[in-house]
Design an enzyme around this catalytic site. Structure first.
Site, PDB file in Angstrom:
ATOM      1  N   ARG A  45     -74.327 -21.601  23.038  1.00 25.19           N
ATOM      2  CA  ARG A  45     -73.615 -22.450  22.085  1.00 25.19           C
ATOM      3  C   ARG A  45     -73.971 -21.985  20.677  1.00 25.19           C
ATOM      4  O   ARG A  45     -74.980 -22.398  20.106  1.00 25.19           O
ATOM      5  CB  ARG A  45     -74.002 -23.919  22.284  1.00 25.19           C
ATOM      6  CG  ARG A  45     -73.251 -24.914  21.394  1.00 25.19           C
ATOM      7  CD  ARG A  45     -73.722 -26.326  21.709  1.00 25.19           C
ATOM      8  NE  ARG A  45     -72.964 -27.346  21.012  1.00 25.19           N
ATOM      9  CZ  ARG A  45     -73.246 -27.804  19.791  1.00 25.19           C
ATOM     10  NH1 ARG A  45     -74.276 -27.303  19.116  1.00 25.19           N
ATOM     11  NH2 ARG A  45     -72.521 -28.754  19.235  1.00 25.19           N
ATOM     12  N   SER A 114     -68.225 -32.632  27.894  1.00 24.58           N
ATOM     13  CA  SER A 114     -69.016 -33.595  27.130  1.00 24.58           C
ATOM     14  C   SER A 114     -68.308 -34.945  27.130  1.00 24.58           C
ATOM     15  O   SER A 114     -67.107 -35.018  26.816  1.00 24.58           O
ATOM     16  CB  SER A 114     -69.189 -33.123  25.680  1.00 24.58           C
ATOM     17  OG  SER A 114     -70.003 -31.978  25.610  1.00 24.58           O
ATOM     18  N   LYS A 143     -75.146 -33.500  16.991  1.00 29.16           N
ATOM     19  CA  LYS A 143     -74.023 -34.443  17.083  1.00 29.16           C
ATOM     20  C   LYS A 143     -74.164 -35.490  15.984  1.00 29.16           C
ATOM     21  O   LYS A 143     -74.311 -36.680  16.244  1.00 29.16           O
ATOM     22  CB  LYS A 143     -74.013 -35.124  18.467  1.00 29.16           C
ATOM     23  CG  LYS A 143     -73.652 -34.218  19.617  1.00 29.16           C
ATOM     24  CD  LYS A 143     -72.156 -33.950  19.677  1.00 29.16           C
ATOM     25  CE  LYS A 143     -71.780 -33.158  20.918  1.00 29.16           C
ATOM     26  NZ  LYS A 143     -70.339 -32.878  20.990  1.00 29.16           N
TER      27      LYS A 143
END
Length: 214
Positions: A45, A114, A143
């Site tokens: 990621r 997710s 996040k």
């Protein structure tokens, strides 16, 4: 999907999610230590990397995954996942649907999604997700604009879950014990691993906690 991949997914315990910008060492170096310590599932990621650099890194990750019999998941980028023959792809709520990704990558590819609430969890499963990630559990740098669920939020979602699931979001060695009672297939972590003073020792401790809780 082969039984080997399914078993690795269900019994991973730990799920390292890379992030060069949140790491104290190059991603590939941290990954090598993670795998050497026994980690068997990871996600590439890298949000700020160019496509060409990401492809190069993904190819190196694929080689390491094969050497260690580990599951290699690519975040978001279905094209790169297919190009390097990764084990799977992880999709966010703003990415393509599970069905679209499945058409491109085929039935043998692991597809994770997710999810942040009951509705998203149900939809991902209906679309054919192989696993869902539930989070963020705790406040997290990755996040920033999504409210943390807390244990209360997690407990609202779990009764609707019918596929393997992982937790993510602010997970640290000091706060994961309450989550292990829900028996996730893995706990996903970024900085707890990428910024660890001793990555191998940290990974071994985390794996011991995950597997000794069952």
């Amino acid at each position: 999907m082969g039984n080997t991949r399914i078993n690795l997914l269900k019994n991973a315990g730990l799920y390292f999610v890379t992030s060069g910008e949140l790491s104290s060492a190059p991603t590939i170096d941290v990954l090598k230590k993670y795998l050497k310590a026994g980690g068997r599932m990871f996600q590439l990621r890298e949000k700020t990397m160019s496509s060409s650099d990401l492809l190069t890194l993904a190819s190196a990750c694929k080689k390491l995954a094969d050497e260690h019999d580990a599951l290699f998941i690519v975040n978001d980028d279905v094209k790169i996942a297919g190009a390097v023959k990764a084990d799977g792809v992880h999709l966010g709520q703003e990415d393509m649907s599970v069905q679209e990704a499945r058409k491109i990558l085929g039935t043998d590819c692991i597809i994770g999604v997710s999810t942040h609430n009951i509705e998203e969890a149900i939809l991902a499963q209906e679309q054919g997700a192989d696993y869902i990630n539930i989070g963020p559990v705790y406040p997290t740098q990755t996040k920033e604009h999504t409210a943390a669920l807390g244990l209360t939020g997690v407990e609202k979602i779990l009764p609707y879950v019918r596929v393997p699931f992982t937790f993510m979001g602010g997970l640290k060695e000091k706060n994961i014990l309450p989550l292990l009672k829900y028996k996730p297939c893995a706990l996903a972590m970024v900085t707890e691993i990428s910024r660890a003073t001793d990555v191998e020792e940290k990974v071994k401790n985390l794996l011991s906690m995950c597997f000794n809780s069952y």
